[in-house]
Structure formats: C-alpha cells, structure tokens
Design a protein around this motif. Sequence first.
Motif, PDB file in Angstrom:
ATOM      1  N   ALA A   1     -25.518  35.022 -58.519  1.00 21.81           N
ATOM      2  CA  ALA A   1     -25.474  34.179 -58.039  1.00 21.81           C
ATOM      3  C   ALA A   1     -24.380  33.828 -57.213  1.00 21.81           C
ATOM      4  N   ALA A   2     -23.519  34.667 -56.896  1.00 17.86           N
ATOM      5  CA  ALA A   2     -22.521  34.515 -55.923  1.00 17.86           C
ATOM      6  C   ALA A   2     -22.671  34.888 -54.730  1.00 17.86           C
ATOM      7  N   ASN A   3     -21.784  34.277 -53.789  1.00 11.14           N
ATOM      8  CA  ASN A   3     -21.524  34.441 -52.127  1.00 11.14           C
ATOM      9  C   ASN A   3     -20.852  35.822 -51.995  1.00 11.14           C
ATOM     10  N   PRO A   4     -21.334  36.304 -50.860  1.00 12.99           N
ATOM     11  CA  PRO A   4     -20.980  37.682 -50.567  1.00 12.99           C
ATOM     12  C   PRO A   4     -19.357  37.678 -50.432  1.00 12.99           C
ATOM     13  N   ALA A   5     -18.519  36.750 -50.100  1.00 10.79           N
ATOM     14  CA  ALA A   5     -17.316  36.503 -49.989  1.00 10.79           C
ATOM     15  C   ALA A   5     -16.474  36.695 -51.492  1.00 10.79           C
TER      16      ALA A   5
ATOM     17  N   ARG B   1     -18.063  38.393 -54.055  1.00 14.61           N
ATOM     18  CA  ARG B   1     -18.259  39.647 -54.362  1.00 14.61           C
ATOM     19  C   ARG B   1     -17.397  40.386 -53.813  1.00 14.61           C
ATOM     20  N   LEU B   2     -17.177  40.553 -52.426  1.00 16.45           N
ATOM     21  CA  LEU B   2     -15.991  41.195 -51.764  1.00 16.45           C
ATOM     22  C   LEU B   2     -14.599  40.919 -52.476  1.00 16.45           C
ATOM     23  N   SER B   3     -14.279  39.836 -52.781  1.00 20.65           N
ATOM     24  CA  SER B   3     -12.981  39.374 -53.548  1.00 20.65           C
ATOM     25  C   SER B   3     -12.937  40.208 -54.809  1.00 20.65           C
ATOM     26  N   LEU B   4     -14.041  40.528 -55.376  1.00 22.87           N
ATOM     27  CA  LEU B   4     -13.902  40.987 -56.855  1.00 22.87           C
ATOM     28  C   LEU B   4     -13.530  42.652 -56.577  1.00 22.87           C
ATOM     29  N   VAL B   5     -14.104  43.125 -55.421  1.00 19.74           N
ATOM     30  CA  VAL B   5     -13.584  44.483 -55.322  1.00 19.74           C
ATOM     31  C   VAL B   5     -12.306  44.630 -54.898  1.00 19.74           C
ATOM     32  N   GLY B   6     -11.664  43.786 -54.006  1.00 17.74           N
ATOM     33  CA  GLY B   6     -10.425  43.597 -53.890  1.00 17.74           C
ATOM     34  C   GLY B   6      -9.420  43.363 -54.933  1.00 17.74           C
ATOM     35  N   TRP B   7      -9.862  42.498 -55.936  1.00 17.78           N
ATOM     36  CA  TRP B   7      -8.853  42.351 -56.977  1.00 17.78           C
ATOM     37  C   TRP B   7      -8.912  43.663 -58.017  1.00 17.78           C
ATOM     38  N   LEU B   8     -10.135  44.221 -57.959  1.00 20.46           N
ATOM     39  CA  LEU B   8     -10.055  45.559 -58.644  1.00 20.46           C
ATOM     40  C   LEU B   8      -9.139  46.598 -58.405  1.00 20.46           C
TER      41      LEU B   8
ATOM     42  N   LEU C   1     -27.721  43.116 -43.813  1.00 20.57           N
ATOM     43  CA  LEU C   1     -26.359  43.056 -44.193  1.00 20.57           C
ATOM     44  C   LEU C   1     -25.989  42.420 -45.333  1.00 20.57           C
ATOM     45  N   GLU C   2     -26.391  41.164 -45.485  1.00 22.96           N
ATOM     46  CA  GLU C   2     -26.178  40.370 -46.841  1.00 22.96           C
ATOM     47  C   GLU C   2     -26.560  41.247 -47.985  1.00 22.96           C
ATOM     48  N   LEU C   3     -27.718  41.492 -48.012  1.00 25.62           N
ATOM     49  CA  LEU C   3     -28.357  42.395 -49.140  1.00 25.62           C
ATOM     50  C   LEU C   3     -27.535  43.548 -49.613  1.00 25.62           C
ATOM     51  N   ALA C   4     -27.103  44.364 -48.428  1.00 22.51           N
ATOM     52  CA  ALA C   4     -26.420  45.691 -48.560  1.00 22.51           C
ATOM     53  C   ALA C   4     -24.991  45.238 -49.280  1.00 22.51           C
ATOM     54  N   THR C   5     -24.494  44.170 -48.728  1.00 20.35           N
ATOM     55  CA  THR C   5     -23.255  43.987 -49.239  1.00 20.35           C
ATOM     56  C   THR C   5     -23.245  43.380 -50.920  1.00 20.35           C
ATOM     57  N   ARG C   6     -24.390  42.728 -51.129  1.00 21.00           N
ATOM     58  CA  ARG C   6     -24.699  42.464 -52.656  1.00 21.00           C
ATOM     59  C   ARG C   6     -24.756  43.516 -53.271  1.00 21.00           C
ATOM     60  N   VAL C   7     -25.559  44.475 -53.021  1.00 25.99           N
ATOM     61  CA  VAL C   7     -25.909  45.719 -54.033  1.00 25.99           C
ATOM     62  C   VAL C   7     -24.637  46.521 -54.182  1.00 25.99           C
ATOM     63  N   GLY C   8     -23.958  46.810 -52.887  1.00 26.72           N
ATOM     64  CA  GLY C   8     -22.930  47.871 -52.932  1.00 26.72           C
ATOM     65  C   GLY C   8     -21.808  47.224 -53.600  1.00 26.72           C
ATOM     66  N   THR C   9     -21.210  46.007 -53.469  1.00 25.19           N
ATOM     67  CA  THR C   9     -20.336  45.238 -54.210  1.00 25.19           C
ATOM     68  C   THR C   9     -20.570  45.326 -55.820  1.00 25.19           C
ATOM     69  N   LEU C  10     -21.907  45.081 -56.028  1.00 21.47           N
ATOM     70  CA  LEU C  10     -22.413  44.807 -57.627  1.00 21.47           C
ATOM     71  C   LEU C  10     -22.251  46.093 -58.398  1.00 21.47           C
ATOM     72  N   MET C  11     -22.654  47.090 -57.510  1.00 22.50           N
ATOM     73  CA  MET C  11     -22.430  48.533 -58.191  1.00 22.50           C
ATOM     74  C   MET C  11     -21.030  49.012 -58.494  1.00 22.50           C
TER      75      MET C  11
ATOM     76  N   TRP D   1     -12.626  31.859 -63.944  1.00 19.94           N
ATOM     77  CA  TRP D   1     -13.953  31.125 -63.982  1.00 19.94           C
ATOM     78  C   TRP D   1     -14.178  29.652 -63.258  1.00 19.94           C
ATOM     79  N   ILE D   2     -12.862  29.134 -63.482  1.00 20.60           N
ATOM     80  CA  ILE D   2     -12.716  28.003 -62.315  1.00 20.60           C
ATOM     81  C   ILE D   2     -12.752  28.143 -60.961  1.00 20.60           C
ATOM     82  N   ALA D   3     -12.297  29.310 -60.539  1.00 22.82           N
ATOM     83  CA  ALA D   3     -12.284  29.568 -58.951  1.00 22.82           C
ATOM     84  C   ALA D   3     -13.810  30.238 -58.747  1.00 22.82           C
ATOM     85  N   ARG D   4     -14.263  30.917 -59.669  1.00 26.35           N
ATOM     86  CA  ARG D   4     -15.880  31.238 -59.278  1.00 26.35           C
ATOM     87  C   ARG D   4     -16.754  30.117 -59.338  1.00 26.35           C
TER      88      ARG D   4
END
Length: 330
Positions: free
Chosen positions: A41-45, A47-54, A170-180, A321-324
Amino acid sequence: MDLLRSLPIGLYLEQPVTWLHRIDARVKLGWLISFMLTPIAANPAWRLSLVGWLLLLTVLTMLPFRVWRQQMGLVLIFSLLLFLITMLAPDGIKVPNQPRLPENEFALSQPIAPTASSATSPTTNPTVSPAIGSATNPATSAATASLPQPTDYQYVLVDHGVIQITRRSLELATRVGTLMFTLIYSTNLYLLTTAPEEITAGIENLLHPLRRFNLPITETVLTLTLSLRFIPLVLEEVQNLVRSVRTRAINWKKLGFQGSTQVWATVAERLVDNLLVRAEQIASAMQVRGFTTPDQHQVRWHRFRLRVWDWLALSGIVLFWIARFLWGGN
C-alpha cells in the motif's frame, strides 16, 4: 559444467568479509522483513526509493564487482521485462461490463397499455425525444470538445496505434517491477552476506519465547539447517550425473524422443537413489554422534551479542518505518 558456481542466486560469499557480514543476523532479518512489508500500500515514489536504497547499499557494501554484477544482473533484467510487459498491456479500465440481467426485468415482462392522452401527446412519442436529440446534437458535441481545459491532465500518455500507455498501466508497471526487484534482491543480498548457520541460529533465538507453548522450535530449526546443508549435495549429485551422461557421447538424434525420455528417466531415478543414500548416511552419522533429541544435544555455532553497529542498524529500522508512514503512504 559446475552447478555450484553457475547458480549465483542465493550463494553465501565467505570472502571478502564486509561490514554487512559483521552485522547481527537478527538485525539483518529485521531489515529484510522491513523491505518486504513497506511496499504494501505504498506510493510509486516509495517503491522506486527502495530500489535506489538497495542499489546504494550494494555499492556501499564494497562487494566485488563480479559478484554483485551476477547477483543483480538477472534480477534487474527480469524486473525490467516485467515492467515493460505490464506497461504495454491493457490497463483494464475500458473493459465493457454488461450486466447479465436487465435492470428492470419485471417492468419489461409486463406490456404497457396505451392511453388516450399518451396517444395524442407529441411529447410522449417514443420516436421523438427532445432530450436525446439535444444530447446527440453534433454541433453541441463539437462546441463542448473545443472548450479550453482547466489543466493539462491527460490519461493516455502515449497512443501510437497498437502501443498505448496510460497512467494506470504505467503506475501498475512501476508497482509490479519494483516489488519483484525489492523482494528478490533484498532476499538475495541477505543470503549473500549471512551464513546459513547464522540464519537458523538467529531464527531460533527470535522464536525462543514460543517454547512456552510447547512448540518444536529446536526441531524445526534443526530441520531447516539440514535442508540448507543438503542443497549443495543435491547440486553436486546433479552435476556428477550430467557429467557422466556427457562423457558417454550419446547420439540423441538416433535415440529419438522415446529413447531420450528413457535415458533421462533412468538418470532421474539414479538421482533419487543417490539422494536417499546421502540422507541415510547423514542420519546414521547423527545417530552415532548421539544426536537423538535436539533438546539434549544442541550445537552453538554463534554467540549472539549486539554491538555498537548493531544498535545503529536497529535504530535505522525505526527511522525507516517512520519515513514509510510519513512519505510512503498513498
């Protein structure tokens, strides 16, 4: 052919020992669970930040380039392909939804008797309807379409014949790609920097309070440890059988489909027999050494003690978690 080296996903890197290796396994497990739960239940921003952090964490870990190139390349290619397929696929918004039954089935089943007033009144004639005529007036539709729009919002971003990209796709593709990518690569990075014994010992330590409810925690962790240790044996047996088939220089074209199937069925049967023999040998070795009950014969591989960097990593989980909750919500 070396299966133990050709499968880079999920292998533990013993050398070099990085700072991520020295962090407690329980703390790293907490970070792994956080990376898996925060995309919900997170926004696309976010999810993209999680990829960047990894990606940043991989660079800061100072792992060899050959290692994280193999680890990250397959996962990144798979996530990009999933992103492109989902983005180019229809978003499902324009799918027609026709009800199975009419809205007023009872009214349609009863015929309406015409009256004298309705027959003489021109407004009740079903062929003449001022409302419909005004709604379908082409001049009115053209004037409405030519009105200036208050914003530059466009639902369809790209429309070139077959290729159509909308905001929803585009939003659905961002969710699926970043989640995987987040799920697979965070787990892979955890297995890369944590020994299997540390993982099982950390899980046992975290589940220790459940022993009050008479749950078999030690037996479960011992089974998990043996299964993790048994995976290299399975790969070794597969490797040996494949090498034995290749050294015999079998002409597969002459054998045909039926002959090739019989050969591979024999190889699979031999593989199962070898694995059962290995399992029986491990069980016999444990019985000889007195491992009859795990509660009486426990092996302590690690002494868990939180150090300074472990406490810093724990405080980082709280801030994460606070930032989330502040910036990651929809």
